[in-house]
Design an enzyme around this catalytic site. Structure first.
Site, short mmCIF file in Angstrom:
data_model
loop_
_atom_site.label_atom_id
_atom_site.label_comp_id
_atom_site.label_asym_id
_atom_site.label_seq_id
_atom_site.Cartn_x
_atom_site.Cartn_y
_atom_site.Cartn_z
N HIS A 1 0.86 -1.19 0.00
CA HIS A 1 0.00 0.00 0.00
C HIS A 1 0.89 1.24 0.00
O HIS A 1 1.83 1.32 0.79
CB HIS A 1 -0.90 -0.03 1.24
CG HIS A 1 -2.02 0.96 1.18
ND1 HIS A 1 -1.81 2.32 1.21
CD2 HIS A 1 -3.36 0.78 1.09
CE1 HIS A 1 -2.99 2.93 1.13
NE2 HIS A 1 -3.94 2.02 1.06
N ARG B 1 -6.39 10.03 -0.55
CA ARG B 1 -6.15 10.46 -1.93
C ARG B 1 -7.48 10.56 -2.68
O ARG B 1 -7.65 11.41 -3.54
CB ARG B 1 -5.19 9.50 -2.62
CG ARG B 1 -3.74 9.73 -2.18
CD ARG B 1 -2.82 8.61 -2.65
NE ARG B 1 -3.06 7.40 -1.88
CZ ARG B 1 -3.13 6.17 -2.39
NH1 ARG B 1 -2.99 5.99 -3.69
NH2 ARG B 1 -3.35 5.13 -1.61
N HIS C 1 0.41 -4.94 2.64
CA HIS C 1 -0.98 -4.61 2.96
C HIS C 1 -1.99 -5.71 2.68
O HIS C 1 -3.05 -5.76 3.31
CB HIS C 1 -1.37 -3.36 2.18
CG HIS C 1 -2.77 -2.90 2.42
ND1 HIS C 1 -3.19 -2.44 3.64
CD2 HIS C 1 -3.85 -2.84 1.61
CE1 HIS C 1 -4.47 -2.10 3.57
NE2 HIS C 1 -4.91 -2.34 2.35
N TYR C 2 -1.74 -6.60 1.73
CA TYR C 2 -2.82 -7.52 1.37
C TYR C 2 -2.22 -8.69 0.61
O TYR C 2 -1.22 -8.54 -0.09
CB TYR C 2 -3.82 -6.80 0.46
CG TYR C 2 -5.01 -7.65 0.07
CD1 TYR C 2 -6.10 -7.79 0.94
CD2 TYR C 2 -5.05 -8.33 -1.16
CE1 TYR C 2 -7.19 -8.57 0.58
CE2 TYR C 2 -6.14 -9.11 -1.51
CZ TYR C 2 -7.20 -9.23 -0.63
OH TYR C 2 -8.28 -10.01 -0.97
C1 LIG Z 1 -5.47 -1.21 7.92
C2 LIG Z 1 -6.27 -1.86 6.84
C3 LIG Z 1 -7.24 -1.12 6.16
C4 LIG Z 1 -7.99 -1.72 5.16
N1 LIG Z 1 -8.94 -0.97 4.53
C5 LIG Z 1 -9.73 -1.56 3.60
C6 LIG Z 1 -10.78 -0.82 2.99
O1 LIG Z 1 -11.04 0.34 3.29
N2 LIG Z 1 -11.53 -1.45 2.05
C7 LIG Z 1 -11.30 -2.74 1.69
O2 LIG Z 1 -12.03 -3.26 0.85
N3 LIG Z 1 -10.31 -3.46 2.28
C8 LIG Z 1 -9.54 -2.90 3.22
N4 LIG Z 1 -8.54 -3.64 3.82
C9 LIG Z 1 -8.45 -5.07 3.54
C10 LIG Z 1 -9.57 -5.79 4.28
O3 LIG Z 1 -9.88 -5.10 5.45
C11 LIG Z 1 -9.19 -7.23 4.64
O4 LIG Z 1 -8.71 -7.89 3.50
C12 LIG Z 1 -10.41 -7.97 5.18
O5 LIG Z 1 -11.03 -7.24 6.20
C13 LIG Z 1 -10.04 -9.35 5.67
O6 LIG Z 1 -11.17 -9.91 6.30
P1 LIG Z 1 -11.23 -11.44 6.69
O7 LIG Z 1 -12.59 -11.68 7.23
O8 LIG Z 1 -10.78 -12.27 5.56
O9 LIG Z 1 -10.12 -11.62 7.83
P2 LIG Z 1 -9.85 -10.86 9.24
O10 LIG Z 1 -10.70 -9.71 9.46
O11 LIG Z 1 -8.38 -10.70 9.30
O12 LIG Z 1 -10.29 -11.96 10.28
C14 LIG Z 1 -9.59 -13.17 10.47
C15 LIG Z 1 -10.29 -13.95 11.56
O13 LIG Z 1 -9.71 -15.25 11.66
C16 LIG Z 1 -9.45 -15.55 13.01
N5 LIG Z 1 -8.32 -16.50 13.04
C17 LIG Z 1 -7.16 -16.42 12.34
N6 LIG Z 1 -6.39 -17.49 12.65
C18 LIG Z 1 -7.07 -18.24 13.53
C19 LIG Z 1 -6.79 -19.44 14.23
N7 LIG Z 1 -5.64 -20.10 14.09
N8 LIG Z 1 -7.73 -19.92 15.09
C20 LIG Z 1 -8.91 -19.26 15.28
N9 LIG Z 1 -9.20 -18.10 14.66
C21 LIG Z 1 -8.30 -17.61 13.79
C22 LIG Z 1 -9.15 -14.22 13.65
O14 LIG Z 1 -9.36 -14.28 15.04
C23 LIG Z 1 -10.18 -13.33 12.94
O15 LIG Z 1 -11.42 -13.41 13.58
C24 LIG Z 1 -7.77 -3.06 4.82
C25 LIG Z 1 -6.82 -3.80 5.50
C26 LIG Z 1 -6.06 -3.20 6.48
C27 LIG Z 1 -5.00 -4.02 7.16
#
Ligand SMILES: Cc1cc2nc3c(=O)[nH]c(=O)nc-3n(C[C@H](O)[C@H](O)[C@H](O)COP(=O)(O)OP(=O)(O)OC[C@H]3O[C@@H](n4cnc5c(N)ncnc54)[C@H](O)[C@@H]3O)c2cc1C
Length: 566
Positions: A233, A249, A345-346
């Site tokens: 990022h 931005r 970042h991703y």
């Molecule tokens: C700072 C930041 C800002 C972002 N902003 C944006 C945005 O504005 N728009 C956008 O589209 N994307 C954005 N992204 C990307 C996006 O937020 C993420 O890709 C997305 O939220 C990931 O969601 P997820 O549900 O896949 O995983 P996560 O939200 O990471 O959740 C993972 C889950 O798995 C659980 N877990 C992991 N390992 C284990 C284990 N071994 N045992 C039990 N539980 C486990 C964790 O406890 C958690 O509950 C951003 C990312 C970041 C880092």
């Protein structure tokens, strides 16, 4: 060892996991759903999403335009049938969240507001100020808690996935409070464990983003796909790496070098700061390498200038950014530019799955950042990830519910469970070696940051692969200071490190093999995109000697690969 059972087990309570739980519970109220998370749901990384969630809501935008932006952004590695499906489903998710109470930012006439974002040719990022993920997560968490058929296992750490024959039987997990291991049987499992960008030194990610689910699936014999594509990022705040949203931005912020020049005019004359992230990150890195970065106590950086946006708009649209920059970098963006540089970042890659979130193991579904369903290809557009979590979280929930209705439990293999108990308690917790987790973890992060960053080379990647393999050997000789079972965060750290060692090896091997530059994967020694040889997805399978790579074709529907200029 205790054996628990649920029709559907969802690992992960981030945006994808919670959305999947709601979809499954709604699909059939008789189906019993468990959601397991190593942290409390609203501490999942999704809560940090800032800038917005992409979806078509207005006249002037179209399915084809959002699809084209996504395909072009992906440097033509996205599967176009999946992208078209994704784009059509995204608006339903925004409306569902609206009905469940999400406080979207609105226009004067009360409709959901949308802001411009990098790589999108229409303002289609729905947002709630600059705390979009925070509001999305609280809305989903609140909604999920209204279902009697969803049970939460908060602060449980899943250690392995039990795949038998060609289907899932369950998983093993540690209850962190007691440190005891349990087997959880399930008819269907959804992996929604998020990304692994914590393998870098400078990253926007929470400490929990260690890719556990990807590594568990890989070890259980499932392939990981396109892992060489990691997004950097352009605006990680110096020195913490905390994200300054691309929305800054989107609201009109400029990127400026030491000469006060908006240098993006030389790299993406049309889109400027709103070019996709891979292009802006390369531009910033080039500016710094050629001596046009600004110098500070934490090294060279680029200035993100928001001053011309004005205090009123910054306070309305970017209040979190102002707060974070003031408190953590000592810079009030109303008065001074924010120091930034590219940050990991991703992960575009993840567990190989299809449009219905199915994987090669029946009963095993994947959603969110741990999955690679081929939406983002070689480079994801900002705001497409949260839409992806919502759209494919919902698909996974429904598909798992259908599967659980027509299948029975399988008895988990005792040998596999015994082997996992031995790995965790004897191999790691009881290991009497002299290596420590922080030293190996920091070395791994250093290798990834040195050689597997914005620009890569064959020599650097070969070196990184050798070093990563050495670290894996050293890990076998680990020692954990805390030998108690209850709330053993040392043990959790070691288990996470063990997972990331596998993931880095796969990432590096894929990057070394891919002798071209595409999207976020830029090889200095192969600087061109090579569609003849490399318009294909990488699959990595786990073997005793490291990853074995195979390739599968990319699906093209309407948009043949073309030059990618912005
Ligand atoms: C700072 C930041 C800002 C972002 N902003 C944006 C945005 O504005 N728009 C956008 O589209 N994307 C954005 N992204 C990307 C996006 O937020 C993420 O890709 C997305 O939220 C990931 O969601 P997820 O549900 O896949 O995983 P996560 O939200 O990471 O959740 C993972 C889950 O798995 C659980 N877990 C992991 N390992 C284990 C284990 N071994 N045992 C039990 N539980 C486990 C964790 O406890 C958690 O509950 C951003 C990312 C970041 C880092």
């Amino acid at each position: 060892m205790e054996t628990l059972s649920h029709d559907i087990v969802i690992v992960g309570a981030g945006m994808a996991g919670l959305r999947a739980a709601i979809a499954a519970a709604q699909f059939d109220t008789k189906i019993d759903v468990a959601v397991i998370s190593k942290v409390y749901p609203v501490r999942s990384h999704s809560v940090c999403a800032q800038g917005g969630t992409a979806a078509l809501l207005r006249e002037g935008d179209s399915h084809d335009l959002h699809s084209w932006d996504t395909v072009k952004g992906s440097d033509f590695l996205a599967d176009q049938d999946v992208v078209e499906f994704f784009v059509k489903k995204a608006p339903e998710e925004i409306i569902a969240l609206d009905h469940w109470g999400l406080p979207w930012s609105r226009t004067e006439d009360g409709t959901i507001n949308q802001r411009p974002f990098g790589g999108h040719s229409f303002p289609r990022a729905c947002f709630a100020a600059d705390m979009t993920g925070f509001h999305e997560m609280h809305t989903l968490d609140g909604k999920a808690k209204t279902f009697d058929n969803i049970e939460f296992y908060d602060e449980w750490f899943v250690t392995s996935l039990l795949v038998q024959g060609q289907s899932v039987a369950g998983l093993t997990a540690l209850e962190l409070r007691t440190g005891e291991m349990a087997v959880i049987q399930a008819k269907a499992i959804i992996m929604a464990t998020g990304g692994y960008a914590r393998v870098y030194e400078f990253t926007t990610f929470s400490h929990t983003a260690t890719g556990d689910g990807m590594a568990m699936a890989y070890r259980a014999g499932l392939p990981l796909k396109d892992m060489e594509f990691i997004q950097f990022h352009p605006t990680g705040m110096v020195p913490s790496g905390i994200l300054i949203t691309g929305g800054a931005r989107g609201e009109g912020g400029y990127l400026v070098n030491a000469d006060g020049e908006r240098f993006m005019k030389r790299y993406a004359p049309e889109k400027m700061e709103l070019a996709p992230r891979d292009i802006v990150s390369r531009a910033e890195t080039t500016e710094i390498q050629e001596g046009r970065g600004l110098e500070g106590p934490y090294g060279s950086y680029i200035a993100l200038d928001l001053r011309h946006i004005g205090k009123a708009k910054i306070d309305e649209r970017l209040p979190l950014i102002r707060d974070v920059a003031t408190k953590l970098s000592g810079v009030d963006p109303v008065e001074e530019p924010i120091p930034v540089r590219p940050a990991a970042h991703y992960s575009m890659g993840g567990i190989h799955g299809n449009m219905r979130t199915e994987t090669p193991a029946s009963g095993f579904f994947v959603a969110g950042e741990c999955a690679c369903l081929n939406v983002h290809g070689a480079n994801r557009l900002g705001t497409n990830s949260t839409s992806d979590c919502l759209v494919f979280g919902a698909v996974a929930g429904e598909e798992a519910a259908k599967y659980a209705r027509s299948h029975d439990f399988q008895e988990p293999s005792r040998e596999k469970v015994a082997a996992e108990e031995k790995r965790v308690f004897d191999g790691i917790l009881g290991s009497e070696g002299d290596e420590t987790v922080p030293i190996i973890r920091d070395s791994l992060r250093h290798i990834m940051s040195q050689h597997v960053w914005v620009f890569r080379s064959g020599d650097g990647l070969s070196k990184a692969l050798r070093e990563a393999k050495k670290l894996k050997e050293r890990f076998a000789n680990i020692r954990i200071e805390d030998r108690e079972k209850q709330f053993n965060t040392d043990l959790v750290g070691a288990l996470q490190l063990d997972f990331t060692l596998d993931l880095c090896e796969v990432t590096i091997a894929g990057a070394l093999a891919r002798t071209e530059s595409r999207g976020a994967h830029t090889r200095l020694d192969y600087s061109k995109r090579d569609d003849e040889s490399w318009l294909k997805h990488t699959l990595a399978y786990c073997t005793k000697d490291g990853p074995r790579l195979e390739y599968v074709p990319v699906t093209i529907t309407k948009w043949p690969p073309a030059a990618r200029a912005y």
